[in-house]
Design a protein around this motif. Structure first.
Motif, PDB file in Angstrom:
ATOM      1  N   UNK A 169      -6.220  26.592 -15.185  1.00 34.62           N
ATOM      2  CA  UNK A 169      -6.236  27.031 -13.794  1.00 34.62           C
ATOM      3  C   UNK A 169      -5.471  28.342 -13.649  1.00 34.62           C
ATOM      4  N   UNK A 170      -4.332  28.454 -14.319  1.00 40.52           N
ATOM      5  CA  UNK A 170      -3.560  29.704 -14.301  1.00 40.52           C
ATOM      6  C   UNK A 170      -4.375  30.869 -14.842  1.00 40.52           C
ATOM      7  N   UNK A 171      -5.101  30.647 -15.917  1.00 34.21           N
ATOM      8  CA  UNK A 171      -5.960  31.701 -16.471  1.00 34.21           C
ATOM      9  C   UNK A 171      -7.050  32.104 -15.484  1.00 34.21           C
ATOM     10  N   UNK A 172      -7.595  31.129 -14.774  1.00 30.75           N
ATOM     11  CA  UNK A 172      -8.618  31.425 -13.769  1.00 30.75           C
ATOM     12  C   UNK A 172      -8.039  32.286 -12.649  1.00 30.75           C
ATOM     13  N   UNK A 173      -6.837  31.954 -12.191  1.00 28.70           N
ATOM     14  CA  UNK A 173      -6.184  32.767 -11.157  1.00 28.70           C
ATOM     15  C   UNK A 173      -5.930  34.183 -11.675  1.00 28.70           C
ATOM     16  N   UNK A 174      -5.504  34.303 -12.927  1.00 27.62           N
ATOM     17  CA  UNK A 174      -5.246  35.622 -13.516  1.00 27.62           C
ATOM     18  C   UNK A 174      -6.541  36.437 -13.606  1.00 27.62           C
ATOM     19  N   UNK A 175      -7.633  35.782 -13.947  1.00 27.43           N
ATOM     20  CA  UNK A 175      -8.927  36.473 -14.008  1.00 27.43           C
ATOM     21  C   UNK A 175      -9.342  36.992 -12.633  1.00 27.43           C
ATOM     22  N   UNK A 176      -8.818  36.376 -11.576  1.00 28.16           N
ATOM     23  CA  UNK A 176      -9.157  36.783 -10.223  1.00 28.16           C
ATOM     24  C   UNK A 176      -8.131  37.753  -9.633  1.00 28.16           C
ATOM     25  N   UNK A 177      -7.232  38.253 -10.471  1.00 24.33           N
ATOM     26  CA  UNK A 177      -6.333  39.310 -10.024  1.00 24.33           C
ATOM     27  C   UNK A 177      -4.874  38.956  -9.884  1.00 24.33           C
ATOM     28  N   UNK A 207       0.637  33.372 -12.115  1.00 26.30           N
ATOM     29  CA  UNK A 207      -0.404  32.344 -12.096  1.00 26.30           C
ATOM     30  C   UNK A 207       0.021  31.138 -12.930  1.00 26.30           C
ATOM     31  N   UNK A 208       0.572  31.396 -14.080  1.00 28.74           N
ATOM     32  CA  UNK A 208       1.012  30.305 -14.961  1.00 28.74           C
ATOM     33  C   UNK A 208       2.174  29.535 -14.333  1.00 28.74           C
ATOM     34  N   UNK A 209       3.125  30.258 -13.727  1.00 26.21           N
ATOM     35  CA  UNK A 209       4.273  29.602 -13.086  1.00 26.21           C
ATOM     36  C   UNK A 209       3.806  28.764 -11.898  1.00 26.21           C
ATOM     37  N   UNK A 210       2.914  29.313 -11.103  1.00 25.58           N
ATOM     38  CA  UNK A 210       2.395  28.597  -9.945  1.00 25.58           C
ATOM     39  C   UNK A 210       1.739  27.284 -10.366  1.00 25.58           C
ATOM     40  N   UNK A 211       0.864  27.351 -11.342  1.00 23.53           N
ATOM     41  CA  UNK A 211       0.165  26.132 -11.751  1.00 23.53           C
ATOM     42  C   UNK A 211       1.104  25.136 -12.423  1.00 23.53           C
ATOM     43  N   UNK A 212       2.125  25.627 -13.106  1.00 21.78           N
ATOM     44  CA  UNK A 212       3.102  24.715 -13.717  1.00 21.78           C
ATOM     45  C   UNK A 212       3.847  23.939 -12.630  1.00 21.78           C
ATOM     46  N   UNK A 213       4.257  24.647 -11.579  1.00 20.53           N
ATOM     47  CA  UNK A 213       4.960  23.967 -10.476  1.00 20.53           C
ATOM     48  C   UNK A 213       4.003  23.021  -9.758  1.00 20.53           C
ATOM     49  N   UNK A 214       2.807  23.516  -9.466  1.00 19.99           N
ATOM     50  CA  UNK A 214       1.802  22.719  -8.756  1.00 19.99           C
ATOM     51  C   UNK A 214       1.519  21.407  -9.481  1.00 19.99           C
ATOM     52  N   UNK A 215       1.386  21.466 -10.788  1.00 11.73           N
ATOM     53  CA  UNK A 215       1.018  20.285 -11.571  1.00 11.73           C
ATOM     54  C   UNK A 215       2.215  19.430 -11.974  1.00 11.73           C
ATOM     55  N   UNK A 216       3.429  19.915 -11.727  1.00  7.67           N
ATOM     56  CA  UNK A 216       4.603  19.115 -12.088  1.00  7.67           C
ATOM     57  C   UNK A 216       4.661  17.869 -11.218  1.00  7.67           C
ATOM     58  N   UNK A 217       5.281  16.841 -11.715  1.00  8.79           N
ATOM     59  CA  UNK A 217       5.310  15.557 -11.019  1.00  8.79           C
ATOM     60  C   UNK A 217       5.870  15.677  -9.601  1.00  8.79           C
ATOM     61  N   UNK A 218       6.960  16.426  -9.436  1.00  6.64           N
ATOM     62  CA  UNK A 218       7.609  16.531  -8.132  1.00  6.64           C
ATOM     63  C   UNK A 218       7.248  17.798  -7.367  1.00  6.64           C
ATOM     64  N   UNK A 219       6.458  18.686  -7.983  1.00  9.01           N
ATOM     65  CA  UNK A 219       6.121  19.948  -7.321  1.00  9.01           C
ATOM     66  C   UNK A 219       7.311  20.882  -7.226  1.00  9.01           C
ATOM     67  N   UNK A 220       8.245  20.729  -8.176  1.00 10.76           N
ATOM     68  CA  UNK A 220       9.470  21.533  -8.159  1.00 10.76           C
ATOM     69  C   UNK A 220       9.986  21.687  -9.580  1.00 10.76           C
TER      70      UNK A 220
END
Length: 165
Positions: free
Chosen positions: A15-23, A29-42
């Motif tokens: 998903x992070x790679x997809x966001x990066x492909x979109x600018x 993008x990688x940090x965002x998806x890591x937080x998003x997918x983390x158990x607590x969102x933090x």
């Protein structure tokens, strides 16, 4: 089904790679998806650095980008001096609303510029078309926001029903 951290991380990277492909900046993008997918969102900066195999400086720049877009917020870990980066439940909506406020500023500046580019010029046509597009988007975003609030309530009710069954 139990959480499979390895699979979650693989999809988060995808998903992070997809966001990066979109600018998006790649590390943001990688940090965002890591937080998003983390158990607590933090996650802390150290946790992000470890998960993404990235330097603290890269993580700092990445989360600053997310903070600017309001896709994440910074909180203080209770009893600690460490910051925690959090993805809020309704982050997309909040981000869109903050970007909509930016569109108002664009429109204001373009309207101020318009009289000075000359009447009936190509620049005037482009600027007027841009103002029209911005107005259109602002109207649409307002309607989308209202519809999203209703849809979000439906989604929340569906999730709560699943949790209670």
């Amino acid at each position: 089904m139990e959480r499979d951290e390895e699979v979650v991380q693989r999809y988060a990277e995808q998903f992070g790679n997809t966001l990066a492909e979109q600018g998006w900046p790649r590390m943001s993008a990688r940090a965002f998806t890591a937080i998003l997918a983390s158990e607590d969102g933090r996650l802390t900066a150290a946790e992000l650095s470890e998960r993404l195999k990235a330097s603290p400086a890269a993580i700092s720049g990445a989360v600053n980008y997310l903070l600017q877009l309001r896709l994440a917020s910074r909180e203080r870990e209770p009893g600690s001096r460490r910051d925690v980066y959090v993805v809020q439940d309704d982050f997309w909506h909040q981000s869109m609303m903050s970007q909509d406020r930016g569109l108002s500023r664009w429109e204001e500046i373009l309207r101020q510029m318009l009289p000075y580019v000359g009447a009936r010029t190509e620049a005037s046509r482009r600027i007027r078309a841009t103002i029209g597009f911005v107005e259109f988007i602002q109207d649409e975003v307002e309607g989308l926001s209202d519809r999203w609030i209703k849809r979000k309530a439906e989604i929340d009710a569906e999730i709560e029903a699943e949790d209670n069954s």
